[in-house]
Motif scaffolding. Structure first.
Motif, mmCIF file in Angstrom:
data_model
loop_
_atom_site.group_PDB
_atom_site.id
_atom_site.type_symbol
_atom_site.label_atom_id
_atom_site.label_comp_id
_atom_site.label_asym_id
_atom_site.label_seq_id
_atom_site.Cartn_x
_atom_site.Cartn_y
_atom_site.Cartn_z
ATOM 1 N N GLY A 5 -12.673 -1.620 9.412
ATOM 2 C CA GLY A 5 -11.354 -1.142 9.218
ATOM 3 C C GLY A 5 -10.554 -2.237 8.659
ATOM 4 N N ILE A 6 -10.898 -3.476 9.053
ATOM 5 C CA ILE A 6 -10.312 -4.689 8.451
ATOM 6 C C ILE A 6 -10.457 -4.591 6.736
ATOM 7 N N ILE A 7 -11.801 -4.209 6.569
ATOM 8 C CA ILE A 7 -12.173 -4.442 5.120
ATOM 9 C C ILE A 7 -11.296 -3.383 4.335
ATOM 10 N N ARG A 8 -11.461 -1.942 5.015
ATOM 11 C CA ARG A 8 -10.465 -0.862 4.320
ATOM 12 C C ARG A 8 -9.073 -1.350 4.142
ATOM 13 N N GLY A 9 -8.669 -1.892 5.283
ATOM 14 C CA GLY A 9 -7.181 -2.502 5.170
ATOM 15 C C GLY A 9 -7.076 -3.423 4.181
ATOM 16 N N VAL A 12 -6.689 -1.651 0.761
ATOM 17 C CA VAL A 12 -5.474 -0.889 0.581
ATOM 18 C C VAL A 12 -4.676 -2.189 -0.299
ATOM 19 N N THR A 13 -4.560 -3.247 0.581
ATOM 20 C CA THR A 13 -3.654 -4.249 0.207
ATOM 21 C C THR A 13 -3.877 -4.672 -1.319
ATOM 22 N N LEU A 14 -5.370 -4.829 -1.654
ATOM 23 C CA LEU A 14 -5.568 -5.439 -2.970
ATOM 24 C C LEU A 14 -5.292 -4.198 -3.812
ATOM 25 N N ARG A 15 -5.649 -2.922 -3.578
ATOM 26 C CA ARG A 15 -5.102 -1.881 -4.719
ATOM 27 C C ARG A 15 -3.488 -1.754 -4.817
ATOM 28 N N HIS A 16 -2.940 -2.081 -3.731
ATOM 29 C CA HIS A 16 -1.330 -2.366 -4.109
ATOM 30 C C HIS A 16 -1.071 -3.484 -5.000
ATOM 31 N N PHE A 17 -1.637 -4.705 -4.625
ATOM 32 C CA PHE A 17 -1.527 -6.068 -5.233
ATOM 33 C C PHE A 17 -1.719 -5.697 -6.814
#
Ligand code: SF4
Ligand code: SF4
Length: 199
Positions: A5-9, A12-17
């Motif tokens: 779950g942490i990796i998936r989160g 998501v952060t990296l995708r937005h970044f």
């Protein structure tokens, strides 16, 4: 698996970044401090950054958003302000936290009540923004505003709204709630047409 779950989160952060830089290159400056830019960043399909730089930028408020009530007046051709409120008191009765206080005008000659408020107060710190007053007013005289920037240091002086502060023109109401305004005007015209056809 633990930690998935942490990796998936983080994904998501990296995708937005990285999406933010990709969109910045694609769209340029128009992405920021413009209405269209804010609209795009508020959409569910947004790529990259979706926060807004408040107070320089503000989220686009939907028509049905409601904050504090205000009183509507019509501007007559003579330039006179015609306050729609008849001081019937219905809004004060239905207000759940009882934060509306109205005083009716009295004819100085006859002493009889005149259907207009001489005083109208709303304690905006007690108002819970429910919109009941606007829902129940039979004269479309009180409506819910979009303005939420009301912070001040002096509650007594700034947060008990009196008649002068509550009054806003019908054109303002039309500008923040165009669909509601059009619907109410159409219904008013229909009623007027029925009344004139009977007489
Ligand atoms: S705002 Fe509407 S409901 Fe309230 S006193 Fe005026 S006319 Fe009556
Ligand atoms: S919005 Fe609700 S709480 Fe506020 S003045 Fe109107 S009825 Fe009262």
């Amino acid at each position: 698996m633990n930690g998935w779950g942490i990796i998936r989160g983080l994904g998501v952060t990296l995708r937005h970044f990285f999406g933010t830089y990709a969109e910045d290159l694609r769209r340029g400056k128009s992405r920021y401090f413009t209405k269209q830019g804010v609209r795009e960043r508020s959409a569910s399909t947004v790529r990259g950054i979706f926060t807004v730089q408040y107070p320089e930028e503000k989220l686009i408020i939907p028509e049905e958003f409601r904050y504090l009530p205000f009183l509507v007046y019509d501007e007559l051709e003579s330039g006179e302000k015609k306050i729609r409120c008849t001081s019937c008191g219905i809004c004060a009765k239905v207000c759940p936290p009882q934060c509306i206080w109205i005083e009716r005008t009295t004819d100085p000659v006859t002493g009889r009540p005149v259907p207009a408020p001489v005083a109208f107060y709303i304690d905006i710190d007690i108002c819970m923004n429910c919109g009941f007053c606007a829902e129940y007013c039979p004269f479309d005289a009180i409506k819910m505003d979009h303005d939420f920037e009301i912070a001040s240091y002096d509650r007594k002086a700034e947060h008990i709204y009196a008649l002068e502060k509550l009054l806003k023109p019908a054109v303002y109401y039309q500008s923040i709630r165009p669909e509601n305004f059009a619907r109410e005007e159409a219904s008013r015209m229909e009623k007027e047409a029925k009344t004139s056809s009977k007489s």
